[in-house]
Scaffold this motif. Sequence first.
Motif, mmCIF file in Angstrom:
data_model
loop_
_atom_site.group_PDB
_atom_site.id
_atom_site.type_symbol
_atom_site.label_atom_id
_atom_site.label_comp_id
_atom_site.label_asym_id
_atom_site.label_seq_id
_atom_site.Cartn_x
_atom_site.Cartn_y
_atom_site.Cartn_z
ATOM 1 N N THR A 278 8.135 0.955 -5.922
ATOM 2 C CA THR A 278 7.874 -0.036 -4.877
ATOM 3 C C THR A 278 8.379 0.512 -3.551
ATOM 4 N N VAL A 279 7.492 0.571 -2.569
ATOM 5 C CA VAL A 279 7.843 1.094 -1.251
ATOM 6 C C VAL A 279 7.764 -0.055 -0.260
ATOM 7 N N SER A 280 8.894 -0.383 0.339
ATOM 8 C CA SER A 280 8.932 -1.480 1.298
ATOM 9 C C SER A 280 8.700 -0.957 2.712
ATOM 10 N N SER A 281 8.083 -1.798 3.524
ATOM 11 C CA SER A 281 7.771 -1.377 4.900
ATOM 12 C C SER A 281 8.903 -1.732 5.855
ATOM 13 N N ALA B 133 9.980 2.740 3.196
ATOM 14 C CA ALA B 133 8.962 3.659 3.686
ATOM 15 C C ALA B 133 9.631 4.860 4.355
ATOM 16 N N GLY B 134 9.108 6.033 4.067
ATOM 17 C CA GLY B 134 9.681 7.266 4.581
ATOM 18 C C GLY B 134 10.685 7.908 3.647
ATOM 19 N N GLY B 135 11.073 7.185 2.620
ATOM 20 C CA GLY B 135 12.045 7.695 1.666
ATOM 21 C C GLY B 135 11.416 8.554 0.583
ATOM 22 N N LEU C 244 7.308 8.475 1.500
ATOM 23 C CA LEU C 244 6.587 7.424 0.788
ATOM 24 C C LEU C 244 6.079 6.354 1.741
ATOM 25 N N LYS C 245 4.938 5.792 1.388
ATOM 26 C CA LYS C 245 4.299 4.760 2.174
ATOM 27 C C LYS C 245 4.145 3.499 1.323
ATOM 28 N N PRO C 246 4.041 2.346 1.942
ATOM 29 C CA PRO C 246 3.840 1.111 1.152
ATOM 30 C C PRO C 246 2.624 1.191 0.238
ATOM 31 N N GLU C 247 1.601 1.904 0.659
ATOM 32 C CA GLU C 247 0.407 2.004 -0.191
ATOM 33 C C GLU C 247 0.614 2.890 -1.420
ATOM 34 N N ASP C 248 1.759 3.553 -1.511
ATOM 35 C CA ASP C 248 2.099 4.302 -2.724
ATOM 36 C C ASP C 248 2.669 3.399 -3.813
#
Length: 121
Positions: free
Chosen positions: A118-121, A14-16, A86-90
């Motif tokens: 895949t976006v990990s939190s 997340a944030g990437g 990027l957010k996990p919901e993306d």
Amino acid sequence: QVHLVESGGGLVQAGGSLRLSCAVSGRIFRINDMGWYRQQAPGKQRELVAGITSAGSRNYVDSVKGRFTISRDDAKNTVYLQMNRLKPEDTAVYYCNVALMTDVLRARDYWGQGTLVTVSS
């Protein structure tokens, strides 16, 4: 025959950021609108994330405004999606969609094969 080849998906925190590309090849007379869709779960409806017209006008779904940027390189018949913050919901499978003409009379939409983000939190 028209082929769309997507690349750039993967796993990110997340944030990437990630940059998706979709290269179009084959019998192309003219490319009109280009866009990116995503499907966040099997059976869930595919949603338009971002679109760009041949004139360069862009539109985005509200949830990605200010974070994603769509662009195109007509010399390379390629559309890009730069995804920042990027957010996990993306997390989704992202598909490119291209409206093109194979000759002066024939126009239709074509889809890429999809690339998983895949976006990990």
